[in-house]
Design a protein around this motif. Structure first.
Motif, mmCIF file in Angstrom:
data_model
loop_
_atom_site.group_PDB
_atom_site.id
_atom_site.type_symbol
_atom_site.label_atom_id
_atom_site.label_comp_id
_atom_site.label_asym_id
_atom_site.label_seq_id
_atom_site.Cartn_x
_atom_site.Cartn_y
_atom_site.Cartn_z
ATOM 1 N N GLU A 1 -2.141 -42.986 33.328
ATOM 2 C CA GLU A 1 -3.015 -44.154 33.424
ATOM 3 C C GLU A 1 -4.471 -43.751 33.619
ATOM 4 O O GLU A 1 -5.378 -44.325 33.011
ATOM 5 C CB GLU A 1 -2.538 -45.074 34.545
ATOM 6 C CG GLU A 1 -1.216 -45.734 34.220
ATOM 7 C CD GLU A 1 -0.608 -46.503 35.369
ATOM 8 O OE1 GLU A 1 -1.063 -46.341 36.527
ATOM 9 O OE2 GLU A 1 0.341 -47.265 35.113
ATOM 10 N N LYS A 2 -4.711 -42.734 34.449
ATOM 11 C CA LYS A 2 -6.081 -42.291 34.715
ATOM 12 C C LYS A 2 -6.703 -41.687 33.463
ATOM 13 O O LYS A 2 -7.880 -41.928 33.168
ATOM 14 C CB LYS A 2 -6.100 -41.293 35.875
ATOM 15 C CG LYS A 2 -7.497 -40.880 36.321
ATOM 16 C CD LYS A 2 -8.420 -42.034 36.639
ATOM 17 C CE LYS A 2 -8.044 -42.784 37.882
ATOM 18 N NZ LYS A 2 -9.033 -43.835 38.236
ATOM 19 N N ILE A 3 -5.944 -40.912 32.711
ATOM 20 C CA ILE A 3 -6.445 -40.333 31.467
ATOM 21 C C ILE A 3 -6.889 -41.449 30.519
ATOM 22 O O ILE A 3 -7.968 -41.387 29.933
ATOM 23 C CB ILE A 3 -5.381 -39.425 30.823
ATOM 24 C CG1 ILE A 3 -5.200 -38.158 31.669
ATOM 25 C CG2 ILE A 3 -5.750 -39.080 29.378
ATOM 26 C CD1 ILE A 3 -3.934 -37.368 31.364
ATOM 27 N N LYS A 4 -6.068 -42.478 30.382
ATOM 28 C CA LYS A 4 -6.395 -43.607 29.504
ATOM 29 C C LYS A 4 -7.655 -44.328 29.998
ATOM 30 O O LYS A 4 -8.557 -44.630 29.214
ATOM 31 C CB LYS A 4 -5.203 -44.566 29.429
ATOM 32 C CG LYS A 4 -5.456 -45.817 28.620
ATOM 33 C CD LYS A 4 -5.724 -45.499 27.169
ATOM 34 C CE LYS A 4 -5.906 -46.797 26.386
ATOM 35 N NZ LYS A 4 -6.520 -46.556 25.098
ATOM 36 N N ILE A 5 -7.734 -44.593 31.292
ATOM 37 C CA ILE A 5 -8.888 -45.284 31.873
ATOM 38 C C ILE A 5 -10.180 -44.488 31.639
ATOM 39 O O ILE A 5 -11.236 -45.070 31.379
ATOM 40 C CB ILE A 5 -8.664 -45.540 33.379
ATOM 41 C CG1 ILE A 5 -7.619 -46.646 33.568
ATOM 42 C CG2 ILE A 5 -9.966 -45.892 34.094
ATOM 43 C CD1 ILE A 5 -7.082 -46.770 34.974
ATOM 44 N N LEU A 6 -10.077 -43.168 31.699
ATOM 45 C CA LEU A 6 -11.261 -42.313 31.517
ATOM 46 C C LEU A 6 -11.634 -42.136 30.046
ATOM 47 O O LEU A 6 -12.626 -41.481 29.739
ATOM 48 C CB LEU A 6 -11.034 -40.953 32.175
ATOM 49 C CG LEU A 6 -10.911 -40.962 33.703
ATOM 50 C CD1 LEU A 6 -10.551 -39.579 34.219
ATOM 51 C CD2 LEU A 6 -12.182 -41.495 34.356
ATOM 52 N N GLY A 7 -10.838 -42.694 29.143
ATOM 53 C CA GLY A 7 -11.178 -42.642 27.727
ATOM 54 C C GLY A 7 -10.392 -41.628 26.918
ATOM 55 O O GLY A 7 -10.704 -41.392 25.751
ATOM 56 N N GLY A 8 -9.362 -41.046 27.514
ATOM 57 C CA GLY A 8 -8.552 -40.059 26.807
ATOM 58 C C GLY A 8 -7.222 -40.628 26.352
ATOM 59 O O GLY A 8 -6.930 -41.812 26.548
#
Length: 144
Positions: A61-68
């Motif tokens: 989820e954090k990767i997605k939120i950061l744009g990855g």
């Protein structure tokens, strides 16, 4: 995306691959452990699975939120059969994870990502507890 953020996301994806691998490793160990330690280690390994899956979900989820884009590929998992080898590999895996999370925490601090820093500290505490549990189990002289 700036280079610092890209490096952080790449590192988080590496961490994610290792969390997937840890979940697979503990599942495999729980399914294959036998002998004298079966009744102790099977539930122990099973108990570790949920923590690793929780870490993987957070990282995804954090990767997605950061744009990855979160990886779906786990790191390599060894298929060990000896109980001592299983515990030693699990201990090393936890230690390596702690070291990666410490690096990721520093990267997140440099980017001012306070929530990620706090969560990584929590995950470092979890992984440290797992590593210490492995060390206690490995202290059994009958494993030599």
């Amino acid at each position: 995306m700036d280079e610092q953020m890209k490096e952080l996301i790449d590192g988080l994806n590496e961490d994610l691959a290792h969390e997937y691998a840890a979940s697979i490793m503990y599942t495999y160990n729980a399914a294959t452990v036998d002998g004298l330690y079966y009744s102790v280690l099977k539930p122990f390994f099973e108990g570790e699975i949920a923590d690793e899956q929780g870490h993987a979900l957070y990282l995804s989820e954090k990767i997605k939120i950061l744009g990855g884009t979160p990886t779906t590929t786990p790191a390599e998992v060894k298929q060990l059969t000896n109980v001592k080898d299983m515990l030693e590999e699990a201990r090393k895996s936890e230690e390596d994870t702690i070291n990666r999370y410490e690096k990721r925490k520093q990267q997140a601090e440099e980017l001012g990502l306070t929530e990620l820093v706090v969560k990584l500290e929590d995950m470092i505490a979890d992984e440290t507890q797992h590593m210490e549990e492995m060390e206690r189990l490995l202290a059994d002289p009958r494993l030599s």
